[in-house]
Design an enzyme around this catalytic site. Sequence first.
Site, PDB file in Angstrom:
ATOM      1  N   ASP A 178      33.611 -43.314  21.152  1.00 20.01           N
ATOM      2  CA  ASP A 178      34.348 -42.891  22.339  1.00 20.01           C
ATOM      3  C   ASP A 178      33.334 -42.652  23.465  1.00 20.01           C
ATOM      4  OD1 ASP A 178      36.385 -41.874  23.957  1.00 20.01           O
ATOM      5  OD2 ASP A 178      35.864 -39.829  23.365  1.00 20.01           O
ATOM      6  N   ASP A 208      34.018 -40.631  26.918  1.00 20.01           N
ATOM      7  CA  ASP A 208      34.067 -39.325  27.582  1.00 20.01           C
ATOM      8  C   ASP A 208      34.068 -38.172  26.590  1.00 20.01           C
ATOM      9  OD1 ASP A 208      34.044 -39.527  30.429  1.00 20.01           O
ATOM     10  OD2 ASP A 208      35.868 -40.739  30.220  1.00 20.01           O
TER      11      ASP A 208
END
Lengths: 336, 272
Positions: A159, A161
Amino acid sequence: MNAISYLSNLSSTPSNPISSSSSSSSSSSHGVLVESEEEQEDNDEVNQFQNENDEGESIFLKPFHLIWFVITSPLILIEYGLKSKQKVESTSRKGEIIRKKEVDDDLAEDEMFLQRDTVKGGLRGKAFGTKKMGRFLFPKKLVPQSILFAERKKRLVVDLDETLIHSATRSVSHSNSAQGHMVEVRFPPSSISTLYYVHKRPHCDLFLSKVSKWYDLIIFTASMKEYADPVIDWLESSFTGKFCKRLYRHNCVVREGVGYIKDLSVVTEVLDEVVLIDNSPTSYARNEDNAIQVEGWISDPSDTDLLNLLPLLEALRYVTDVRSILGLKNGEKALG
Amino acid sequence: MENLQSKLDETEANLEVSKKSTSTARSSRLNVSGSSISSQAGSERKRSSSRTSSGKNVKSSSDITSASKIFRNLLILEDDLRHQAHRQKILKWEFTLFLSSLAGVAGFAFYELYFTHDAITGFHRFILQFLLLFIAITVALFHLGGEYKRTIVIPRRFFTSTNKGVRQFNVKLVKVHSTWNEQFTDYVRFVSRNVAFINIYMLTKTLRLSESNALVTFWRSVTIRSQPRIGAVDVKLVLNPRAFSAEVREGWEIYRDEFWAREGARRRKTRL
């Protein structure tokens, strides 16, 4: 015939001539066979004179032979070695065929086949292991060769953020003294540009450069392509590897009231080779057994979560199914 | 049996798809798999006999129980973590030795320069000063370049940091301390193994004896008998008692020990 018997044969040969030359009778003083005591007594008288002669000779000859034997023994060993080498060469063809067969057998052995066996000496007899865990099956080799020598790497989906980076607009004050990397994003419909300040999580570069050697890196973010692309480009510029694939918000499955769910079937059909690292449990709701959760990072400069994951990720490279390890987060339920 | 198994697979697959409603789905799946285990145990004898008759038989992955699969993967994980721990330990020792020898030389130079009664002059003084400066710069660069962290700090924290990483999977990496007699055995094995290697080298390379020579085969057998201990001898993975019952934890220990016992036997056999 082994070397020792060969040696003993050879060592016995030089001593034979002495006995045969010095004594005509078979039962000399150092003779081996004694038929009966009476005969021995008779012979003793006859041999007394000869014995004296014999001892006189052996005092000089025996040590000499012994020394000679000690000196030449390495040569004898070498000779024996050469002979056995020749033997091996003569039978090498046959040996080669056998050896080839063995190699083939080794390769043909599929390590995924586990050998059936019960627990030996189980503490609770038959009930142990069979009731809950079934029978134990043991692999022939620890890591199957198909994984050990495979060109293909496992895939690591990361991922963006709050996992690798954190970004904020100018208005939000950031505790980090460093200003971070500036990214200007222009969203198409309104064409209003927004400025983002992006900060990397501690050890992010080390993490990415190490992990890119072990896995095919894929970035899967729930944010927009327009924003994510420049950030990913910036990340790529600071480590040696590369992201194989980029997936954005439109690749996620939207569920009302829950959020964006990252379905790993977009990445690959073979789910036993995919690991997802994410900070939000919603993201991996569909592939819980493939996920490694990390704490979401915003500003803590002493964070070591990425560093802590490195040993686990390095070790996960060789497992046959990542779900059987990552599924252990459910505890005993994973055992079925 | 095969039909039943495939049916089970189908049901499991269906359940995988509708996994969102987690609790109910999981409990039903548990029931299904529980029944599969009992039925498996029922027809155990039949299948095992067919397997022994055909020798190497292709077993489908559904035959493998989940416990065995998990334990097998745990073994792989544990083995790799063991190698990592070993590597980190060696790294730490190497660089500790390097830094301490640097410190020793620097201390000597410092003492010679400023603490001895007779004044050191000329070329000797220059050499010592150069040495001191050289070491100071090396150490500074070592620290600034992050090498100190890589080679000393991270290896020292290996167990702590690894355990932080694997904690969410309810496992823990622990050190195993061997008793004095095990250490002594290890030492004897180490010595005899190396003596055997030297002897084999001398006999085959210097004296040019063949491999089938009695002396060579003897030393070969010594190397086989003095192989290092394998398995969970220094580092092992334990399951968290909060998440796993005693039975499962015990099963894992037994599985590991049995696997390494077999592996040891296999290695001894193949090297003969």
